[in-house]
Design a protein around this motif. Sequence first.
Motif, PDB file in Angstrom:
ATOM      1  N   ASP A 265      69.596  85.997  77.468  1.00 45.79           N
ATOM      2  CA  ASP A 265      70.469  86.698  77.926  1.00 45.79           C
ATOM      3  C   ASP A 265      71.485  86.049  78.847  1.00 45.79           C
ATOM      4  O   ASP A 265      71.917  86.390  79.974  1.00 45.79           O
ATOM      5  N   ASP A 266      71.952  84.858  78.368  1.00 53.93           N
ATOM      6  CA  ASP A 266      72.862  83.999  78.750  1.00 53.93           C
ATOM      7  C   ASP A 266      72.899  83.651  80.213  1.00 53.93           C
ATOM      8  O   ASP A 266      73.437  83.144  81.130  1.00 53.93           O
ATOM      9  N   ARG A 267      71.629  83.503  80.400  1.00 54.45           N
ATOM     10  CA  ARG A 267      71.172  82.849  81.804  1.00 54.45           C
ATOM     11  C   ARG A 267      69.926  82.084  81.630  1.00 54.45           C
ATOM     12  O   ARG A 267      69.127  82.027  80.618  1.00 54.45           O
ATOM     13  N   LEU A 268      69.901  81.032  82.606  1.00 53.13           N
ATOM     14  CA  LEU A 268      68.681  79.966  82.589  1.00 53.13           C
ATOM     15  C   LEU A 268      67.753  80.561  83.692  1.00 53.13           C
ATOM     16  O   LEU A 268      67.745  81.177  84.578  1.00 53.13           O
ATOM     17  N   ILE A 269      66.619  80.931  82.888  1.00 45.60           N
ATOM     18  CA  ILE A 269      65.350  81.639  83.546  1.00 45.60           C
ATOM     19  C   ILE A 269      64.192  80.589  84.188  1.00 45.60           C
ATOM     20  O   ILE A 269      64.122  79.877  83.167  1.00 45.60           O
ATOM     21  N   THR A 270      64.255  80.537  85.425  1.00 44.91           N
ATOM     22  CA  THR A 270      63.193  79.396  85.844  1.00 44.91           C
ATOM     23  C   THR A 270      61.831  79.889  86.236  1.00 44.91           C
ATOM     24  O   THR A 270      61.336  78.937  86.412  1.00 44.91           O
ATOM     25  N   ASN A 271      61.783  81.152  86.511  1.00 44.64           N
ATOM     26  CA  ASN A 271      60.305  81.801  86.544  1.00 44.64           C
ATOM     27  C   ASN A 271      59.887  81.188  87.849  1.00 44.64           C
ATOM     28  O   ASN A 271      58.677  80.841  88.045  1.00 44.64           O
ATOM     29  N   LEU A 272      60.874  80.903  88.756  1.00 45.54           N
ATOM     30  CA  LEU A 272      60.303  80.364  90.089  1.00 45.54           C
ATOM     31  C   LEU A 272      60.564  81.480  91.242  1.00 45.54           C
ATOM     32  O   LEU A 272      60.509  81.273  92.296  1.00 45.54           O
ATOM     33  N   GLY A 273      60.847  82.789  90.760  1.00 49.73           N
ATOM     34  CA  GLY A 273      60.950  83.752  91.834  1.00 49.73           C
ATOM     35  C   GLY A 273      62.416  84.123  92.342  1.00 49.73           C
ATOM     36  O   GLY A 273      62.555  84.615  93.096  1.00 49.73           O
ATOM     37  N   ALA A 274      63.277  83.143  91.593  1.00 51.41           N
ATOM     38  CA  ALA A 274      64.624  83.364  92.361  1.00 51.41           C
ATOM     39  C   ALA A 274      65.469  83.992  91.055  1.00 51.41           C
ATOM     40  O   ALA A 274      65.009  84.087  90.037  1.00 51.41           O
ATOM     41  N   ASP A 275      66.594  84.322  91.563  1.00 51.36           N
ATOM     42  CA  ASP A 275      67.588  85.237  90.413  1.00 51.36           C
ATOM     43  C   ASP A 275      67.727  83.986  89.333  1.00 51.36           C
ATOM     44  O   ASP A 275      67.746  82.836  89.479  1.00 51.36           O
ATOM     45  N   SER A 276      67.885  84.557  88.176  1.00 50.14           N
ATOM     46  CA  SER A 276      68.273  83.690  86.999  1.00 50.14           C
ATOM     47  C   SER A 276      69.941  83.119  87.155  1.00 50.14           C
ATOM     48  O   SER A 276      70.585  83.607  87.892  1.00 50.14           O
ATOM     49  N   VAL A 277      70.142  81.842  86.751  1.00 45.41           N
ATOM     50  CA  VAL A 277      71.180  80.950  87.055  1.00 45.41           C
ATOM     51  C   VAL A 277      72.112  81.380  85.946  1.00 45.41           C
ATOM     52  O   VAL A 277      71.443  81.393  84.300  1.00 45.41           O
ATOM     53  N   ARG A 278      73.376  81.959  85.946  1.00 43.16           N
ATOM     54  CA  ARG A 278      74.286  82.430  84.777  1.00 43.16           C
ATOM     55  C   ARG A 278      74.871  80.918  84.405  1.00 43.16           C
ATOM     56  O   ARG A 278      75.016  80.113  85.153  1.00 43.16           O
ATOM     57  N   TRP A 279      75.586  81.140  83.129  1.00 42.74           N
ATOM     58  CA  TRP A 279      76.309  79.888  82.770  1.00 42.74           C
ATOM     59  C   TRP A 279      77.758  79.660  83.558  1.00 42.74           C
ATOM     60  O   TRP A 279      77.668  78.637  83.684  1.00 42.74           O
ATOM     61  N   GLN A 280      78.106  80.949  84.112  1.00 39.94           N
ATOM     62  CA  GLN A 280      79.134  80.776  84.899  1.00 39.94           C
ATOM     63  C   GLN A 280      78.687  79.933  86.349  1.00 39.94           C
ATOM     64  O   GLN A 280      79.694  79.246  86.892  1.00 39.94           O
ATOM     65  N   ASP A 281      77.367  80.187  86.822  1.00 43.69           N
ATOM     66  CA  ASP A 281      76.915  79.544  87.948  1.00 43.69           C
ATOM     67  C   ASP A 281      76.942  78.034  87.721  1.00 43.69           C
ATOM     68  O   ASP A 281      77.228  77.088  88.508  1.00 43.69           O
ATOM     69  N   ILE A 282      76.409  77.490  86.413  1.00 50.50           N
ATOM     70  CA  ILE A 282      76.402  76.167  86.103  1.00 50.50           C
ATOM     71  C   ILE A 282      77.729  75.614  85.957  1.00 50.50           C
ATOM     72  O   ILE A 282      78.087  74.421  86.272  1.00 50.50           O
ATOM     73  N   GLU A 283      78.703  76.293  85.242  1.00 53.63           N
ATOM     74  CA  GLU A 283      80.079  75.905  85.216  1.00 53.63           C
ATOM     75  C   GLU A 283      80.846  75.522  86.398  1.00 53.63           C
ATOM     76  O   GLU A 283      81.454  74.689  86.909  1.00 53.63           O
ATOM     77  N   THR A 284      80.511  76.643  87.475  1.00 52.37           N
ATOM     78  CA  THR A 284      81.123  76.204  88.727  1.00 52.37           C
ATOM     79  C   THR A 284      80.500  74.983  89.431  1.00 52.37           C
ATOM     80  O   THR A 284      81.252  74.310  90.164  1.00 52.37           O
ATOM     81  N   TYR A 285      79.230  75.008  89.235  1.00 54.87           N
ATOM     82  CA  TYR A 285      78.640  73.708  90.066  1.00 54.87           C
ATOM     83  C   TYR A 285      79.227  72.520  89.396  1.00 54.87           C
ATOM     84  O   TYR A 285      79.524  71.480  90.231  1.00 54.87           O
ATOM     85  N   ASP A 286      79.289  72.465  88.139  1.00 51.16           N
ATOM     86  CA  ASP A 286      80.034  71.252  87.412  1.00 51.16           C
ATOM     87  C   ASP A 286      81.332  71.074  87.884  1.00 51.16           C
ATOM     88  O   ASP A 286      81.672  70.039  88.314  1.00 51.16           O
ATOM     89  N   TRP A 287      82.200  72.157  88.217  1.00 53.77           N
ATOM     90  CA  TRP A 287      83.458  71.787  88.699  1.00 53.77           C
ATOM     91  C   TRP A 287      83.493  71.522  89.969  1.00 53.77           C
ATOM     92  O   TRP A 287      84.388  70.473  90.354  1.00 53.77           O
ATOM     93  N   VAL A 288      82.526  72.012  90.909  1.00 51.79           N
ATOM     94  CA  VAL A 288      82.692  71.563  92.358  1.00 51.79           C
ATOM     95  C   VAL A 288      82.133  70.037  92.247  1.00 51.79           C
ATOM     96  O   VAL A 288      82.754  69.110  93.078  1.00 51.79           O
ATOM     97  N   LYS A 289      81.194  69.523  91.505  1.00 51.40           N
ATOM     98  CA  LYS A 289      80.596  68.340  91.448  1.00 51.40           C
ATOM     99  C   LYS A 289      81.875  67.223  90.962  1.00 51.40           C
ATOM    100  O   LYS A 289      81.987  66.010  91.571  1.00 51.40           O
TER     101      LYS A 289
END
Length: 105
Positions: A73-97
């Motif tokens: 569903d366009d998300r990175l599912i980690t199965n660690l009990g946290a919310d899934s990471v969306r592609w927009q979150d990854i793109e924002t993180y990349d931009w910040v870095k």
Amino acid sequence: MMTRTTRHPVFGAFQFPFTVEDVAAICEVSLRTAERWWNLDAQPPRAAIKLVQITLRGRVMPDSWPHCWRFGDDRLITNLGADSVRWQDIETYDWVKRVGTKRCG
């Protein structure tokens, strides 16, 4: 530096050296079967074509990633009990870095 794109009539476009051995390894078939597909002597199954294409686009999780991680569903599912990471979150993180830290320095 310009990247050369090559096109195969069945497997599509790719931007790095890609061989019949790669097709055999990706699809887990014999070299002879991959050669028949590569040389257009036989039509590979649609699933094999799709697997090669998603592998070439880097859409398959590397073996070094935790096995419980997957995309859905366009998300990175980690199965660690946290919310899934969306592609927009990854793109924002990349931009910040890349950009965000340069402005603060």
